[in-house]
Design a protein around this motif. Structure first.
Motif, PDB file in Angstrom:
ATOM      1  N   GLN A  81       0.832  -1.206   0.000  1.00  0.00           N
ATOM      2  CA  GLN A  81       0.000   0.000   0.000  1.00  0.00           C
ATOM      3  C   GLN A  81       0.866   1.256   0.000  1.00  0.00           C
ATOM      4  N   LYS A  82       2.012   1.185   0.682  1.00  0.00           N
ATOM      5  CA  LYS A  82       2.935   2.318   0.700  1.00  0.00           C
ATOM      6  C   LYS A  82       3.496   2.563  -0.709  1.00  0.00           C
ATOM      7  N   LEU A  87       3.197   5.529  -6.088  1.00  0.00           N
ATOM      8  CA  LEU A  87       2.785   5.578  -7.490  1.00  0.00           C
ATOM      9  C   LEU A  87       1.650   6.579  -7.684  1.00  0.00           C
ATOM     10  N   ARG A  88       0.717   6.578  -6.763  1.00  0.00           N
ATOM     11  CA  ARG A  88      -0.419   7.509  -6.853  1.00  0.00           C
ATOM     12  C   ARG A  88       0.060   8.969  -6.849  1.00  0.00           C
ATOM     13  N   ALA A 128       9.355  -2.592 -11.151  1.00  0.00           N
ATOM     14  CA  ALA A 128       9.088  -3.527 -10.056  1.00  0.00           C
ATOM     15  C   ALA A 128       7.912  -3.058  -9.227  1.00  0.00           C
ATOM     16  N   SER A 129       7.866  -1.765  -8.945  1.00  0.00           N
ATOM     17  CA  SER A 129       6.765  -1.221  -8.149  1.00  0.00           C
ATOM     18  C   SER A 129       5.432  -1.462  -8.841  1.00  0.00           C
ATOM     19  N   ALA A 130       5.408  -1.223 -10.148  1.00  0.00           N
ATOM     20  CA  ALA A 130       4.171  -1.420 -10.898  1.00  0.00           C
ATOM     21  C   ALA A 130       3.722  -2.872 -10.854  1.00  0.00           C
ATOM     22  N   SER A 137      -1.942  -6.407  -5.348  1.00  0.00           N
ATOM     23  CA  SER A 137      -3.166  -5.646  -5.104  1.00  0.00           C
ATOM     24  C   SER A 137      -4.286  -6.002  -6.088  1.00  0.00           C
ATOM     25  N   SER A 138      -4.000  -6.874  -7.029  1.00  0.00           N
ATOM     26  CA  SER A 138      -5.036  -7.246  -7.998  1.00  0.00           C
ATOM     27  C   SER A 138      -6.179  -7.966  -7.291  1.00  0.00           C
TER      28      SER A 138
END
Length: 225
Positions: A81-82, A87-88, A128-130, A137-138
């Motif tokens: 989530q962090k 990314l957000r 990697a983050s993506a 999170s899918s």
């Protein structure tokens, strides 16, 4: 053979069955712990996370180990989530939305993140983050993890939760006690039924979880080779 075994000749067989089912449960739990640690190691190594490895307590109860695993999963999800929050904050709202909702190939999602994030985080880290956010999170993976955690919570709260992980080394009598044959028979039959009920869901849930975690870990390792 004891007198109660002579009177209730199926009890030794039932004891063996409980022992085997108990071992199956432990094997699933141990594999879940192992795969989770591989993910933790990869996240710490490549995304600078600071997650602590998790470990089964061989001297603990099933409940204690269920609680340890659930806590570890919560910590991993918090890290994800962090990352998602980063990314957000870095992506345009429309790009961030597409990253989560785009139904096209995974490469398109990665490209969206890379275009904006790679300049700040570096190409490999942004990719990697993506992937981490997408896979963990899918909806599919979230359902898999939540189902496993729910089952662990149910097992933890059941009679099985009080059984020691190392009970097999002490003998099945630790579970049932030195009791009369008829009572032992009833307790053994109830134990077999409870183990079978939970294993019918827990084994496939564990396999799905392990496959999902292996997929995430492999993709991370491939990116940094």
């Amino acid at each position: 053979m004891t007198l109660k075994d002579l009177i209730y000749p199926n009890n030794p067989k039932r004891r063996d069955e409980v022992t085997q089912l108990h071992q199956q449960l432990l094997d699933c739990m141990a594999e879940n712990f192992q795969q989770t640690n591989k993910l933790i190691l990869s996240l710490n190594k490549h995304l600078q996370c600071q997650l602590n490895p998790t470990e089964m307590r061989r001297s603990g109860t099933i409940k204690e180990n269920c609680d340890i695993f659930i806590k570890s999963m919560a910590e991993i999800q918090q890290e994800v989530q962090k990352i998602d929050g980063q990314l957000r904050s870095l992506l345009e709202p429309t790009h961030y939305q597409k990253l989560h909702e785009l139904k096209g190939p995974e490469t398109q999602k990665i490209e969206i993140a890379q275009k904006v994030v790679s300049v700040i985080l570096g190409k490999a880290t942004s990719t990697a983050s993506a992937i981490i956010v997408k896979l963990i999170s899918s909806n599919v993976t979230t359902v898999i993890i939540n189902k496993l955690v729910t089952l662990l919570a149910q097992i933890s709260a059941s009679v099985l939760g009080t059984v020691g992980v190392a009970v097999l080394g002490l003998g099945i009598d630790v579970i049932i006690g030195a009791i009369l044959g008829a009572v032992e028979r009833d307790k053994l039959e109830a134990s077999v039924k409870e183990y079978e009920t939970y294993l019918a869901e827990f084994k496939p849930a564990s396999e799905s979880y392990q496959e999902a975690i292996v997929s995430v870990t492999l993709k991370l390792e491939e990116m940094f080779q």
